[in-house]
Design a protein around this motif. Structure first.
Motif, short mmCIF file in Angstrom:
data_model
loop_
_atom_site.label_atom_id
_atom_site.label_comp_id
_atom_site.label_asym_id
_atom_site.label_seq_id
_atom_site.Cartn_x
_atom_site.Cartn_y
_atom_site.Cartn_z
N GLN A 79 0.91 -1.06 0.05
CA GLN A 79 -0.11 0.05 0.03
C GLN A 79 0.72 1.30 -0.14
OE1 GLN A 79 -3.40 -0.01 2.50
NE2 GLN A 79 -3.07 -2.25 2.75
N PHE A 80 2.07 1.26 0.38
CA PHE A 80 2.96 2.40 0.63
C PHE A 80 3.32 2.87 -0.95
CE2 PHE A 80 4.10 1.15 4.74
CZ PHE A 80 4.03 2.39 5.41
N GLY A 81 3.32 1.78 -1.79
CA GLY A 81 3.54 1.88 -3.00
C GLY A 81 2.14 2.48 -4.07
N THR A 82 1.14 1.47 -3.79
CA THR A 82 -0.09 1.69 -4.48
C THR A 82 -0.82 3.11 -4.24
OG1 THR A 82 -1.24 0.08 -3.13
CG2 THR A 82 0.05 -0.81 -5.01
N ASN A 83 -1.02 3.19 -3.03
CA ASN A 83 -1.83 4.12 -2.45
C ASN A 83 -1.20 5.55 -1.83
OD1 ASN A 83 -3.91 2.61 -2.99
ND2 ASN A 83 -4.26 2.25 -0.93
N TRP A 84 0.12 5.41 -1.42
CA TRP A 84 1.00 6.32 -0.82
C TRP A 84 2.29 6.60 -1.42
CZ3 TRP A 84 -2.46 8.94 2.03
CH2 TRP A 84 -3.34 8.35 2.63
N SER A 85 2.40 6.69 -2.60
CA SER A 85 3.60 6.81 -3.33
C SER A 85 4.25 8.16 -3.16
CB SER A 85 3.16 6.86 -4.81
OG SER A 85 2.40 7.64 -5.36
N VAL A 86 3.54 9.02 -2.76
CA VAL A 86 4.39 10.47 -2.52
C VAL A 86 4.81 10.42 -1.30
CG1 VAL A 86 4.07 12.88 -2.43
CG2 VAL A 86 2.71 11.73 -3.99
N LEU A 87 4.27 9.88 -0.23
CA LEU A 87 5.02 9.66 1.02
C LEU A 87 5.97 8.90 0.93
CD1 LEU A 87 4.81 9.52 4.34
CD2 LEU A 87 3.42 7.67 4.20
N SER A 88 5.97 7.63 -0.10
CA SER A 88 7.07 6.82 -0.09
C SER A 88 8.41 7.53 -0.66
CB SER A 88 6.87 5.58 -0.85
OG SER A 88 5.80 4.81 -0.26
N ASP A 89 8.13 8.26 -1.66
CA ASP A 89 8.96 9.11 -2.34
C ASP A 89 9.65 10.19 -1.50
OD1 ASP A 89 10.53 10.19 -4.67
OD2 ASP A 89 9.30 11.96 -4.13
N ARG A 90 8.74 10.90 -0.63
CA ARG A 90 9.24 12.04 0.15
C ARG A 90 9.97 11.42 1.40
NH1 ARG A 90 6.31 16.77 0.13
NH2 ARG A 90 7.79 17.76 1.71
N ALA A 91 9.53 10.26 2.04
CA ALA A 91 9.99 10.00 3.42
C ALA A 91 10.68 8.74 3.15
CB ALA A 91 8.80 9.67 4.66
N GLY A 92 10.98 8.27 1.92
CA GLY A 92 11.36 6.63 1.81
C GLY A 92 12.94 6.48 2.28
N PRO A 93 13.70 7.67 1.92
CA PRO A 93 15.06 7.57 2.57
C PRO A 93 15.22 7.22 4.09
CG PRO A 93 14.82 9.38 0.88
CD PRO A 93 13.51 8.92 1.08
N ILE A 94 14.18 7.88 4.87
CA ILE A 94 14.00 7.47 6.38
C ILE A 94 13.40 6.18 6.57
CG2 ILE A 94 13.44 8.31 8.49
CD1 ILE A 94 15.34 10.33 7.13
N ILE A 95 12.23 6.39 6.07
CA ILE A 95 11.35 4.98 6.70
C ILE A 95 12.02 3.55 6.20
CG2 ILE A 95 9.15 3.89 6.49
CD1 ILE A 95 7.79 6.78 6.48
N GLY A 96 12.51 3.88 4.56
CA GLY A 96 12.99 2.54 4.11
C GLY A 96 13.97 1.83 4.72
N PRO A 97 14.93 2.38 4.94
CA PRO A 97 16.10 1.87 5.83
C PRO A 97 15.71 1.09 7.18
CG PRO A 97 17.14 3.77 5.13
CD PRO A 97 15.56 3.93 4.57
N LEU A 98 14.78 1.76 7.95
CA LEU A 98 14.46 1.41 9.19
C LEU A 98 13.49 0.07 9.03
CD1 LEU A 98 13.06 4.96 10.84
CD2 LEU A 98 15.16 3.39 11.32
N MET A 99 12.76 0.17 8.07
CA MET A 99 11.74 -1.16 7.78
C MET A 99 12.71 -2.17 7.11
SD MET A 99 8.71 -0.17 8.29
CE MET A 99 7.46 -0.99 7.35
N ALA A 100 13.87 -1.88 6.52
CA ALA A 100 15.21 -2.95 6.02
C ALA A 100 15.68 -3.50 7.08
CB ALA A 100 15.67 -2.16 5.16
N TYR A 101 15.90 -2.81 8.04
CA TYR A 101 16.55 -3.14 9.38
C TYR A 101 15.79 -4.15 10.28
CZ TYR A 101 19.62 1.01 8.65
OH TYR A 101 20.57 1.96 8.05
N GLU A 102 14.40 -3.89 10.07
CA GLU A 102 13.45 -4.68 10.84
C GLU A 102 13.43 -6.14 10.14
OE1 GLU A 102 9.52 -6.76 11.38
OE2 GLU A 102 10.08 -5.76 9.44
N VAL A 103 13.55 -6.01 8.94
CA VAL A 103 13.54 -7.27 8.21
C VAL A 103 14.95 -8.14 8.41
CG1 VAL A 103 13.79 -8.47 5.82
CG2 VAL A 103 12.00 -6.78 6.37
N LEU A 104 16.15 -7.48 8.14
CA LEU A 104 17.47 -8.13 8.51
C LEU A 104 17.49 -8.34 9.85
CD1 LEU A 104 19.39 -5.28 6.30
CD2 LEU A 104 18.95 -7.83 5.65
#
Length: 478
Positions: A79-104
């Motif tokens: 849903q971050f990509g389908t419904n909230w792409s602007v949020l993903s683009d604007r805040a992705g450099p912050i939220i993306g790594p944090l979510m990746a750390y959760e997976v890793l």
């Protein structure tokens, strides 16, 4: 034809539905994973088969809950990509790594050792199996750490820079991860998960005690659950108060909505026990108010001035009625948990922990209360952040993809049908597992605990499980 605002509302509703459905499973598995580790540790220490039986009993339920949590959470990332792409683009450099750390860290730790925990007891040895169980428990806590860090940054952003493209980029990762609201939110959420699990375990134990109060497995799980509630419920109230004071400092508009303070109160604000917030008229209707207690709770002074929503532009108001009532549902259930713990403590002192049917019925009724409370708490947190996705910096209306309302409505309807169908079956099967009677420990069933006994340490085999609340069994078997 639905307009753009309706499409954004549907996208918000879709995310709210899926995340609320998803979170009830992590709220359960975080506490249950720790409970499993405690049960296996007690079995290794005491050699009592009742702990091993309960470990196997709850391990099946944990596996099912964990699987449903993973499946229900997958759609959130899409849903971050389908419904909230602007949020993903604007805040992705912050939220993306944090979510990746959760997976890793967290998910790999959980997934890597889950198979060993479920199927490896007879294959890897008791010591290594216990390490696997601990790893799964730690993994669930790591998962909460990273997810709550990302969410807390969106609530109280800090440590970031904004580049020429308008993106939030890391400036100081320490300040991003350990932002000002994160420690309070982490403690409050983990305590909530432990309470949720304790209430479920206590309800199952109470159910079986009502059927057979001599069942040893039911006695052990009920005593341990009530002991957890006795300790955690008051700590949760303290943590919630500190979290509220932190929110007042950094998100004051959310607290204004929580308290229903449409007007400022320069000489002490009331506490509205109940009422009907009228956002259009900017007033609280049909209210039951206690004068100046709002200032006492929030400022620890009866005469402390409190600003109201009249100091904030209406465009920045969250939906007051939702936040007002979700908070009161959470607090009301928290007080009932405190009451349950108090009654359990009285039962322990009076020697009626296993014979007080009224306490058992109350515990049974309170079984789902943790799920309702944590959901109400998240509604307060997320709806209270509106109209922002990144508080004070990025509005929700500016965060959405170019949406087609009928498409969002269709996907929302599909989620509702699939979720209720699939997860209702899963929940039904989980309840069926809980209905099974825990194995009663018979004399002579104790097994030798490997790692501790072979090390030459004599375990405290005389320790009774009733000591979870400081009681002895002799006073309860009637």
């Amino acid at each position: 034809m639905l307009d753009g605002l309706d499409a954004i509302f549907l996208a918000r509703l879709q995310f709210a539905f899926t995340v609320s459905f998803h979170f009830i499973f992590p709220a359960f598995t975080i506490g249950l994973a720790s409970y499993l580790a405690v049960l296996e540790g007690l079995w290794l220490w005491t050699g009592r088969t009742v702990y091993l039986n309960l470990f196997k009993y709850w391990m099946k339920i944990f596996a099912l809950s964990f699987a449903m949590g993973v499946v229900s959470g997958i759609v959130l990332s899409y849903q971050f990509g389908t419904n909230w792409s602007v949020l993903s683009d604007r805040a992705g450099p912050i939220i993306g790594p944090l979510m990746a750390y959760e997976v890793l860290t967290a998910f790999f730790l959980e997934a890597g050792f889950l198979g060993v925990m479920l199927f490896g007891m007879s294959r890897v040895g008791r010591g290594l199996h216990f390490v696997a169980t601990l790893a799964v428990a730690v993994g669930t806590l790591f998962s909460a750490f990273w997810i709550l860090s990302a969410n807390s940054w969106m609530q109280t952003p800090g440590g970031h820079l904004i580049n020429d493209a308008g993106q939030f980029v890391p400036g100081n990762w320490w300040q991003i991860i350990f932002n000002v609201s994160f420690p309070y939110r982490l403690v409050h959420t983990v305590f909530g998960a432990y309470l949720t699990t304790a209430l479920v375990v206590g309800a199952v134990g109470a159910f079986h005690l009502l059927r057979n109060r001599a069942n040893e497995g039911a006695r052990v799980m009920f005593a341990m659950a009530m002991g957890m509630i006795v300790v955690t419920a008051p700590l949760q109230i303290i943590a919630g108060d500190l979290h509220g004071l932190n929110t007042l400092e950094h998100q004051p508009v959310k607290i204004m909505a929580v308290e229903g303070h449409f007007q400022s109160h320069p000489e002490g604000a009331p506490f509205y026990v109940v009422g009907l917030p009228d956002q259009e008229g900017a007033t609280m209707r049909y209210s039951l108010a206690i004068p100046r207690v709002g200032s006492l709770i929030l400022r620890h002074s009866l005469t402390a001035p409190m600003e109201g929503l009249d100091t904030v532009p209406r465009a920045d108001w969250p939906p007051v009625a939702i936040v007002f009532w979700s908070f009161r549902i959470m607090v009301g259930l928290g007080l009932l948990m405190l009451l349950l713990g108090g009654l359990a403590l009285i039962a322990r002192l009076r020697g009626t922990l296993y014979t007080w049917a009224g306490l058992h019925r109350f515990a049974l009724i309170m079984g789902p209360a943790g799920f309702v409370a944590v959901t109400a708490g998240w509604v307060t947190t997320e709806v209270g952040r509106q109209p922002y996705t990144v508080y004070g910096l990025l509005r929700t209306a500016e965060s959405a993809s170019p949406l087609d309302a009928p498409a969002v409505a269709a996907s929302l309807a599909a989620f509702v049908v699939v979720y209720f169908t699939v997860f209702s079956v899963g929940a039904w099967y989980m309840l069926r597992l809980m209905r099974h009677t825990p194995v009663v420990e018979e004399p002579g069933m104790e097994e030798e605990a490997g790692p501790i006994r072979t090390a030459g340490i004599t375990p405290a085999t005389s320790v009774d499980p009733d000591r979870a609340l400081g009681t002895t069994a002799e006073g309860h078997r009637s």
